[in-house]
Design an enzyme around this catalytic site. Sequence first.
Site, short mmCIF file in Angstrom:
data_model
loop_
_atom_site.label_atom_id
_atom_site.label_comp_id
_atom_site.label_asym_id
_atom_site.label_seq_id
_atom_site.Cartn_x
_atom_site.Cartn_y
_atom_site.Cartn_z
N ASP A 47 -12.49 3.03 19.06
CA ASP A 47 -11.28 2.77 19.25
C ASP A 47 -10.18 2.56 17.93
O ASP A 47 -10.58 2.26 16.89
CB ASP A 47 -10.99 1.25 19.89
CG ASP A 47 -9.80 0.87 20.89
OD1 ASP A 47 -8.83 1.90 21.07
OD2 ASP A 47 -9.80 -0.26 21.05
N ASN A 49 -7.57 4.76 16.98
CA ASN A 49 -6.99 6.16 16.34
C ASN A 49 -5.59 6.21 16.49
O ASN A 49 -4.79 6.42 15.29
CB ASN A 49 -7.49 7.28 17.19
CG ASN A 49 -9.05 7.61 16.89
OD1 ASN A 49 -9.51 7.29 15.74
ND2 ASN A 49 -9.60 8.34 17.62
N GLY A 50 -4.97 5.99 17.51
CA GLY A 50 -3.53 5.92 17.72
C GLY A 50 -2.99 4.76 16.96
O GLY A 50 -1.99 5.02 16.29
N HIS A 64 -6.42 10.92 15.84
CA HIS A 64 -7.67 11.61 16.87
C HIS A 64 -8.50 12.53 15.73
O HIS A 64 -9.75 12.50 15.70
CB HIS A 64 -7.02 12.00 17.80
CG HIS A 64 -6.67 11.15 18.99
ND1 HIS A 64 -7.48 10.04 19.63
CD2 HIS A 64 -5.58 11.11 19.77
CE1 HIS A 64 -6.61 9.49 20.36
NE2 HIS A 64 -5.55 10.12 20.55
N ASN A 95 -8.50 8.04 30.67
CA ASN A 95 -7.64 8.50 29.55
C ASN A 95 -6.62 9.71 30.10
O ASN A 95 -5.82 10.11 29.29
CB ASN A 95 -8.52 9.04 28.14
CG ASN A 95 -9.25 7.88 27.51
OD1 ASN A 95 -10.00 8.15 26.80
ND2 ASN A 95 -8.37 6.95 27.57
N ARG A 217 -12.98 -6.02 24.77
CA ARG A 217 -13.10 -5.14 26.14
C ARG A 217 -14.29 -4.32 26.01
O ARG A 217 -14.56 -3.68 25.19
CB ARG A 217 -11.82 -4.58 26.76
CG ARG A 217 -10.77 -5.38 26.83
CD ARG A 217 -9.67 -4.69 27.40
NE ARG A 217 -9.17 -3.36 26.70
CZ ARG A 217 -8.55 -3.55 25.94
NH1 ARG A 217 -7.94 -4.45 25.41
NH2 ARG A 217 -8.13 -2.37 24.98
N GLU A 230 -26.44 -6.09 22.64
CA GLU A 230 -25.85 -6.68 21.70
C GLU A 230 -24.37 -6.04 21.53
O GLU A 230 -24.31 -4.69 21.26
CB GLU A 230 -26.54 -7.16 20.38
CG GLU A 230 -27.83 -7.77 20.66
CD GLU A 230 -27.57 -9.01 21.23
OE1 GLU A 230 -26.61 -9.90 20.79
OE2 GLU A 230 -28.25 -9.65 21.99
#
Length: 265
Positions: A47, A49-50, A64, A95, A217, A230
Site C-alpha cells: 500500500d 504507491n499513490g 506503481h 481496484n 485494514r 501475525e
Amino acid sequence: MRNPIPQNRNTVIPSEPQKGLNSLQTQAISRGIDLQTLPRHVAIIMDGNGRWAKKKGLARLLGHREGYRTLRSVLLNASELGIEYLTVYAFSAENWRRPEDEVAGLMKLIETAARDELRAMHQNNVRIHVAGRIDEVPEGLRKALVHGIETTKDNTGITFTLAINYGGRAEIVDAVKKIVDSGIPSSEVTEELIAENLYNAEHPEPDLMVRTAGEMRWSNFLIWQSAYCELYVTEVPWPDFSADVLLQAVLTFQQRTRKFGAVVE
C-alpha cells in the site's frame, strides 16, 4: 501496533557472510533473528504507491512503477533470507473502481513485469503462482501469467504468488461453488473441505501479514487463510520498503507468542 521504520532503502549494512550464509542472513542473525524459526509464508499488502507519488508531485502510475521495482528487490530479499512462500496483493477485485487510465496502466505494468522478469525469476529458481480470477483480466496479462506459471512449475525455490483480480470473499465463494458443483451434501462440508478448495490449497497459511503505509485494514486479502497469522504494520509506503523493513517485520514476528486460540503460560 504501528511500527515506524526509517525510510532509507539502503539501511541494511552489508556484512561479511558467515560460512554457509549469505550477507542478508548474516545481517539477520546480527539483529537477533533466528533463521530456524522464520515465518514460512509471508503475505504483503503493498500500500501507499499513490500517496508516495503524490507527495513527490508525480503521477500515481509512477508510484506503481516504483512499487514494481521495490517488489523485485523484496522478492530477492525474501528468497535470500530463506522464506519459502511470498504472496503479494498486486490488484484487488475492488481496484477496478479506480480511474480507467490508472487501471489500464496497472494492467500493462503487471503484464510487462511478468514478461520482463520471468527469465531472472526462473534463473533464481522462483516458482510463480497466481491467486484470483485471472480469467477476467486482459488477455495479454493472462497469457503472460500462465506462461510464467508453466515455465517455473518445477522450480524448488521460493514460491511467489501474485494476487491479481483477487478478493478474499470471492475466493471463498469460488470454493463453495466448487463444492456444490461436485455434489457434496451440506452435511459433509467442513472447514477442511473449504480450505482444500481455495485457490492455492497446497500453500501453507501465511504466518506473517505485512501492510505498508500505516493502514490498519485487512482489505479482503487472504481472509480465510490469515485467521491466525501475525499482522505487522509499518508507516513506510511500499515504494520505500526495504530489506531493513523486512528484517524488522520478521524480528517482531519472532518476538510474539502465537496462541492459536489457546492459553500459553
